[in-house]
Design a protein around this motif. Structure first.
Motif, PDB file in Angstrom:
ATOM      1  N   SER A 100       7.359 -28.458  34.455  1.00  0.00           N
ATOM      2  CA  SER A 100       8.365 -27.412  34.556  1.00  0.00           C
ATOM      3  C   SER A 100       8.212 -26.541  35.790  1.00  0.00           C
ATOM      4  O   SER A 100       9.024 -25.660  36.030  1.00  0.00           O
ATOM      5  N   ALA A 101       7.154 -26.740  36.569  1.00  0.00           N
ATOM      6  CA  ALA A 101       6.914 -25.888  37.733  1.00  0.00           C
ATOM      7  C   ALA A 101       7.987 -26.089  38.792  1.00  0.00           C
ATOM      8  O   ALA A 101       8.232 -27.215  39.215  1.00  0.00           O
ATOM      9  N   PRO A 102       8.658 -25.018  39.233  1.00  0.00           N
ATOM     10  CA  PRO A 102       9.714 -25.168  40.239  1.00  0.00           C
ATOM     11  C   PRO A 102       9.147 -25.578  41.591  1.00  0.00           C
ATOM     12  O   PRO A 102       8.063 -25.122  41.981  1.00  0.00           O
ATOM     13  N   PRO A 103       9.831 -26.455  42.334  1.00  0.00           N
ATOM     14  CA  PRO A 103       9.324 -26.927  43.626  1.00  0.00           C
ATOM     15  C   PRO A 103       9.514 -25.899  44.725  1.00  0.00           C
ATOM     16  O   PRO A 103      10.305 -24.960  44.600  1.00  0.00           O
ATOM     17  N   MET A 104       8.791 -26.081  45.831  1.00  0.00           N
ATOM     18  CA  MET A 104       8.995 -25.213  46.992  1.00  0.00           C
ATOM     19  C   MET A 104      10.266 -25.634  47.728  1.00  0.00           C
ATOM     20  O   MET A 104      10.769 -26.755  47.552  1.00  0.00           O
ATOM     21  N   SER A 105      10.757 -24.745  48.536  1.00  0.00           N
ATOM     22  CA  SER A 105      11.993 -25.007  49.273  1.00  0.00           C
ATOM     23  C   SER A 105      11.745 -25.964  50.441  1.00  0.00           C
ATOM     24  O   SER A 105      10.605 -26.130  50.892  1.00  0.00           O
ATOM     25  N   ASP A 106      12.815 -26.587  50.941  1.00  0.00           N
ATOM     26  CA  ASP A 106      12.704 -27.442  52.129  1.00  0.00           C
ATOM     27  C   ASP A 106      12.166 -26.651  53.320  1.00  0.00           C
ATOM     28  O   ASP A 106      11.394 -27.176  54.138  1.00  0.00           O
ATOM     29  N   GLU A 107      12.564 -25.404  53.406  1.00  0.00           N
ATOM     30  CA  GLU A 107      12.104 -24.556  54.509  1.00  0.00           C
ATOM     31  C   GLU A 107      10.581 -24.394  54.467  1.00  0.00           C
ATOM     32  O   GLU A 107       9.904 -24.479  55.495  1.00  0.00           O
ATOM     33  N   ASP A 108      10.045 -24.189  53.266  1.00  0.00           N
ATOM     34  CA  ASP A 108       8.597 -24.037  53.128  1.00  0.00           C
ATOM     35  C   ASP A 108       7.860 -25.340  53.439  1.00  0.00           C
ATOM     36  O   ASP A 108       6.779 -25.337  54.030  1.00  0.00           O
ATOM     37  N   ILE A 109       8.433 -26.467  53.016  1.00  0.00           N
ATOM     38  CA  ILE A 109       7.834 -27.775  53.335  1.00  0.00           C
ATOM     39  C   ILE A 109       7.733 -27.937  54.847  1.00  0.00           C
ATOM     40  O   ILE A 109       6.694 -28.335  55.386  1.00  0.00           O
ATOM     41  N   ASP A 110       8.820 -27.625  55.543  1.00  0.00           N
ATOM     42  CA  ASP A 110       8.829 -27.753  57.006  1.00  0.00           C
ATOM     43  C   ASP A 110       7.798 -26.832  57.661  1.00  0.00           C
ATOM     44  O   ASP A 110       7.140 -27.212  58.645  1.00  0.00           O
ATOM     45  N   SER A 137      -0.914 -26.374  40.592  1.00  0.00           N
ATOM     46  CA  SER A 137      -1.203 -24.958  40.815  1.00  0.00           C
ATOM     47  C   SER A 137      -1.290 -24.602  42.286  1.00  0.00           C
ATOM     48  O   SER A 137      -1.051 -23.457  42.665  1.00  0.00           O
ATOM     49  N   ILE A 138      -1.625 -25.575  43.145  1.00  0.00           N
ATOM     50  CA  ILE A 138      -1.862 -25.294  44.562  1.00  0.00           C
ATOM     51  C   ILE A 138      -0.869 -26.009  45.472  1.00  0.00           C
ATOM     52  O   ILE A 138      -0.554 -25.529  46.560  1.00  0.00           O
ATOM     53  N   GLY A 139      -0.368 -27.140  45.044  1.00  0.00           N
ATOM     54  CA  GLY A 139       0.558 -27.913  45.877  1.00  0.00           C
ATOM     55  C   GLY A 139       1.404 -28.846  45.046  1.00  0.00           C
ATOM     56  O   GLY A 139       1.290 -28.902  43.820  1.00  0.00           O
ATOM     57  N   GLN A 140       2.285 -29.579  45.720  1.00  0.00           N
ATOM     58  CA  GLN A 140       3.144 -30.559  45.064  1.00  0.00           C
ATOM     59  C   GLN A 140       3.053 -31.890  45.802  1.00  0.00           C
ATOM     60  O   GLN A 140       2.649 -31.947  46.958  1.00  0.00           O
ATOM     61  N   VAL A 141       3.435 -32.968  45.112  1.00  0.00           N
ATOM     62  CA  VAL A 141       3.235 -34.318  45.637  1.00  0.00           C
ATOM     63  C   VAL A 141       4.578 -34.990  45.920  1.00  0.00           C
ATOM     64  O   VAL A 141       5.491 -34.953  45.093  1.00  0.00           O
ATOM     65  N   HIS A 142       4.660 -35.616  47.109  1.00  0.00           N
ATOM     66  CA  HIS A 142       5.874 -36.324  47.535  1.00  0.00           C
ATOM     67  C   HIS A 142       5.548 -37.797  47.786  1.00  0.00           C
ATOM     68  O   HIS A 142       4.442 -38.135  48.208  1.00  0.00           O
TER      69      HIS A 142
END
Length: 445
Positions: A100-110, A137-142
């Motif tokens: 359920s954790a919301p992802p970071m924005s494309d801007e933050d990824i960049d 808790s610290i990052g997300q996986v692509h």
């Protein structure tokens, strides 16, 4: 839908923590008041109690998923307890936390990629999927494909997450309040929170994690047939980006459909890896939440090496003495060793220590039988609960920090073996690992 801005400052996170504590505490206060109303039937009392606990948990989990950092890590730690402590309806909510954790924005990824590599991910990879396949808790996986055509998993760290974690520990009293809402009988947690802070900050260094992965590929994967550690792509990794070989397998819940023979095999692999890591390597993978594993009927794939604990020789020696004191029912050795490791050090606590010795003996002795047998069916937390009714640990000093991650690893091992009902050869693996530790100690000296 517009994504919420990530909060990293102490003030903003304190406000969120305080609101969560107030709302969750309000639900539990209503629960306590309603339980005092004698006219309500027992069944309705139970239903209302559960309803308020679920409502409180939902509020806590909502903030965990948005704030991430230390708060979400606490949620992940709670999730591995399965339904051993909390009602199944509540523990299920914590197991769903990562999804359920919301992802970071494309801007933050960049921003993260430009800081690490000076360019966007699409310039580094042949293909990069912006929608994450997992969040933590610290990052997300692509998911991505390298320019050489390799399928990879790319872990991207949340911007300002280090600041957020430091902010969380500045708000230490709010973290304590949240823990006490869920576990009102908990002992003093200062040592554990200090260890959690130390390990979380270390987890934010993906270069360190890459080194850990390479080390465990060399030292654990080669020793345990059935453990797999993915390959690191060092040229596509940095302090905030970690690129690994993409692994496929079943999640933990799907292993329930495996045959008993397959679950026995996986259980023995997991136990052997646990014994080898602690006693032979003195270095452990210490984040056993279910999302950090993939499975096939033949092997266990370890995915996350951010939380790694090295155990000093004196700790291991006294830990072995504690286990041997239980096996031999030698209270004097138990007392000496456990006090050395910081537990119930005051001589006035000797009667309490005797109660503790009996409790740990009851928990451990079933695993001293030779042959293959499954986890003992009795819930260890229910046994601990019985002990807690006799004595109060609330406010007492916690033992050495090493116990936080070791206990977390032990709990992760226990819940998986319990879920699989694996029949394990407990003694052979343990004794082999102990012999290796003692031989190494002799060689060093």
């Amino acid at each position: 839908m517009k994504q919420k801005k990530f909060k990293s400052s102490p003030l903003s996170r304190l406000a969120s923590f305080s609101k969560t504590v107030a709302i969750a505490g309000g639900h539990l206060a209503i629960d306590r008041i309603e339980k005092r109303v004698e006219k309500i039937s027992k069944k309705k009392k139970e239903i209302d109690e559960l309803r308020h606990k679920v409502a409180a948990a939902r509020e806590i989990i909502k903030q965990m998923s948005h704030l991430k950092g230390a708060l979400m890590k606490l949620g992940q730690m709670i999730s591995i307890t399965e339904d051993l402590i909390l009602p199944p309806e509540v523990s299920k909510l914590f197991k769903e936390l990562q999804k359920s954790a919301p992802p970071m924005s494309d801007e933050d990824i960049d921003k993260v990629f430009k800081k690490s590599f000076g360019t966007k991910p699409e310039e580094l990879f042949k293909n990069f999927e912006r929608t994450p396949i997992a969040a933590a808790s610290i990052g997300q996986v692509h998911k991505a494909i390298t320019k050489d055509g390799d399928l990879v998993a790319v872990k991207v760290q949340y911007p300002k997450i280090v600041n957020a974690i430091k902010s969380d520990f500045k708000n230490i009293n709010q973290l304590k309040k949240l823990l006490l809402l869920l576990f009102p009988k908990a002992p003093n947690v200062d040592n554990y929170l200090e260890e959690l802070k130390r390990t979380l900050i270390l987890e934010c260094d993906y270069k360190r994690e890459a080194s850990n992965i390479i080390w465990f590929r060399k030292n654990l994967m080669t020793k345990i047939d059935g453990i797999y550690v993915p390959k690191v792509y060092s040229d596509l990794s940095s302090e905030q980006v970690l690129t690994l070989e993409f692994m496929e397998g079943d999640d933990f819940e799907r292993t329930k459909n495996y045959s008993n023979q397959q679950k026995n095999k996986l259980g023995q692999i997991l136990y052997d890896a646990h014994m080898t890591s602690l006693f032979k390597l003195n270095k452990m993978h210490t984040d056993p939440q279910n999302g950090n594993y993939l499975f096939t009927p033949e092997k266990i794939i370890l995915l996350d090496f951010g939380s790694i604990r090295e155990f000093p020789e004196d700790f291991i020696s006294h830990y072995i003495d504690i286990i041997q004191s239980i096996e031999n029912q030698n209270f004097n050795l138990y007392q000496k060793s456990i006090r050395y490791l910081g537990y119930l050090e005051d001589e006035r606590d000797t009667p309490l220590l005797k109660e503790h010795f009996k409790l740990i003996s009851d928990l451990y002795l079933p695993y001293t039988k030779s042959g293959l047998h499954p986890i003992h069916p009795q819930n260890p937390f229910k046994m601990v609960e019985g002990f807690m009714k006799k004595v109060s640990l609330k406010g007492r000093k916690a033992p050495r920090e090493e116990f936080l991650l070791l206990d977390r690893s032990n709990l992760g091992l226990y819940t998986k073996l319990k879920y699989w009902r694996s029949e394990i050869d407990w003694l052979t693996s343990k004794q082999n690992a102990w012999d290796s530790f003692k031989e190494e100690k002799i060689n060093i000296n």
